[in-house]
Design an enzyme around this catalytic site. Structure first.
Site, PDB file in Angstrom:
ATOM      1  N   HIS A   1       0.835  -1.208   0.000  1.00 42.65           N
ATOM      2  CA  HIS A   1       0.000   0.000   0.000  1.00 42.65           C
ATOM      3  C   HIS A   1       0.868   1.255   0.000  1.00 42.65           C
ATOM      4  CE1 HIS A   1      -3.572   2.468   1.056  1.00 42.65           C
ATOM      5  NE2 HIS A   1      -2.674   3.194   1.696  1.00 42.65           N
ATOM      6  N   GLU A   2       1.824   1.288   0.931  1.00 42.81           N
ATOM      7  CA  GLU A   2       2.701   2.461   1.016  1.00 42.81           C
ATOM      8  C   GLU A   2       3.638   2.545  -0.188  1.00 42.81           C
ATOM      9  OE1 GLU A   2       1.916   4.627   3.046  1.00 42.81           O
ATOM     10  OE2 GLU A   2       0.632   3.411   4.341  1.00 42.81           O
TER      11      GLU A   2
ATOM     12  N   HIS B   1       1.993   4.541  -2.933  1.00 43.91           N
ATOM     13  CA  HIS B   1       2.153   5.986  -2.717  1.00 43.91           C
ATOM     14  C   HIS B   1       3.571   6.428  -3.073  1.00 43.91           C
ATOM     15  CE1 HIS B   1      -1.723   6.329  -0.858  1.00 43.91           C
ATOM     16  NE2 HIS B   1      -1.401   5.690   0.263  1.00 43.91           N
TER      17      HIS B   1
END
Length: 383
Positions: free
Chosen positions: A34-35, A38
């Site tokens: 998820h990170e 980003h």
């Protein structure tokens, strides 16, 4: 109530080692990707990334890369964050004073000085990475383990059940439901399980004949092999396990990828259906779980094997991706909502409005965490 919490604590303590390692394995994979979503899109847009953290709180270990990003593992392993240049906090809240004092060179690497489209892409990349991770996991599982299936053949029909009332008989093979072809017993279970109270049209093969039956699945509490209770639509039939009924179909990578997409969409659809059901009263909110429930399920699934645990990681990845897309300030969806308003207005919301939004979002997230943890404790106490 004190006995309830004491018993729950004992239950959790006894299974701590068996639960915590699989839990950290699953959660770390999901949070990392998820990170990473980003992080990668931010780098592609020229944003300077200050911190990439797995977990919150004090740093346990870390290093700096050649771009000046601090990669670290923090003490509280319940999430993670990426902090960009120009962020005042880990939630990417801006500071007007800091932004106003930046030089032209600093603005070039500042997240908050990028276009609305670039910022939206960076924020959306996290949940998208979760969905892509799930597709990749499902694809690998189908590629290396095949697609197991059991013929949708009826063995026994429970007296007085929905299947009995519909006219099912032992030996019937379900070939379609509402015109959708059924290739396995599990496919039939999935449709029936999510359609409690709805009349379904079944096409069955009985001997050499093809028949149409009408049946309405009944909502029941069903226990899985670990004793966890689920509310599902049930017909009241058991499957046959005759020789040849259980097969594992080997699939090529392209087919596996398509099955991975379909499996991901099924989880998304089922999750959204459940959430909608909670708001309309069709579903019970006590099925909402938090970190304790995830840890328990991770430990249970780990006893089945690595493939089952990785499958759980895919499902959890989808859930976290969806959760982050909710239009709640503090979550990715809240940021996207602010950017949508900014795109329409031609200018961002005031700092005061954003600050109030983040406070409301924090309150909602905390209430959800407390509610989920309360459900977890009740679930442990009753197990």
């Amino acid at each position: 109530m004190s006995d309830l919490f004491f018993n729950s604590f004992n239950t959790l303590s006894q299974g701590f080692i068996g639960y915590i390692i699989p839990f950290l394995f699953v959660l770390t994979i999901v949070v990392f990707f998820h990170e990473l979503g980003h992080f990668l899109v931010a780098r592609w847009n020229g944003v300077k990334v200050l911190t990439f953290s797995l977990g919150f709180g004090p740093e346990l270990a870390g290093f700096n890369d050649r771009h000046g990003t601090r990669w670290k593992i923090s003490a509280i392993p319940l999430g993670g964050y990426v902090k960009f240049f120009g962020d005042e906090s880990e939630a990417s809240t801006p500071s007007s004073e800091t932004l106003a004092g930046m030089t032209a060179e600093e603005r070039a690497g500042s997240f908050h000085h990028k276009t609305v489209g670039a910022r939206a892409a960076i924020v959306a990349a996290g949940p998208i990475a979760n969905f892509l991770l799930a597709i990749v996991i499902f694809t690998c599982l189908f590629t290396f383990f095949g697609k197991p299936s059991t013929t949708a053949r009826v063995d026994k029909v429970e007296a007085g059940s929905a299947a009995d009332k519909a006219g099912f008989q032992s030996g019937d093979v379900v070939t379609s439901i509402d015109g959708k072809a059924i290739g396995s017993f599990s496919e039939m279970q999935r449709i029936v399980g999510t359609r409690a109270g709805e009349q379904l049209s079944f096409t069955i093969k009985r001997g050499d004949s093809s028949l149409q039956l009408q049946g309405t699945p009944q909502l029941r509490e069903v226990k899985d092999s670990f004793g966890n209770v689920h509310r599902l639509g049930v017909l009241g039939i058991t499957r046959a396990t005759n020789p040849g009924d259980v097969v594992t179909e080997r699939v090529n990578p392209a087919t596996a990828a398509w099955l991975g997409v379909k499996e991901t969409w099924f989880v998304i659809e089922r999750t959204m259906s459940y959430i909608g059901g909670v708001f309309t009263g069709r579903e019970a909110a006590d099925q909402v779980g938090g970190p304790i429930r995830i840890a328990q399920i991770s430990g249970q699934v780990a006893t089945i094997g690595v493939a089952a645990l990785v499958h759980l990681a895919a499902v959890l990845s989808i859930s976290i991706g969806l959760l982050n897309l909710f239009p709640v300030p503090l979550l990715d969806g809240g940021h996207l909502l602010f950017y949508a308003v900014e795109a329409v207005r031609g200018r961002p919301l005031s700092e005061r409005a954003q600050e109030m939004g983040f406070r409301i979002g924090l309150g909602l997230v905390l209430m959800l965490m407390v509610f989920a943890t309360y459900n977890d404790i009740l679930h442990l106490a009753s197990s």
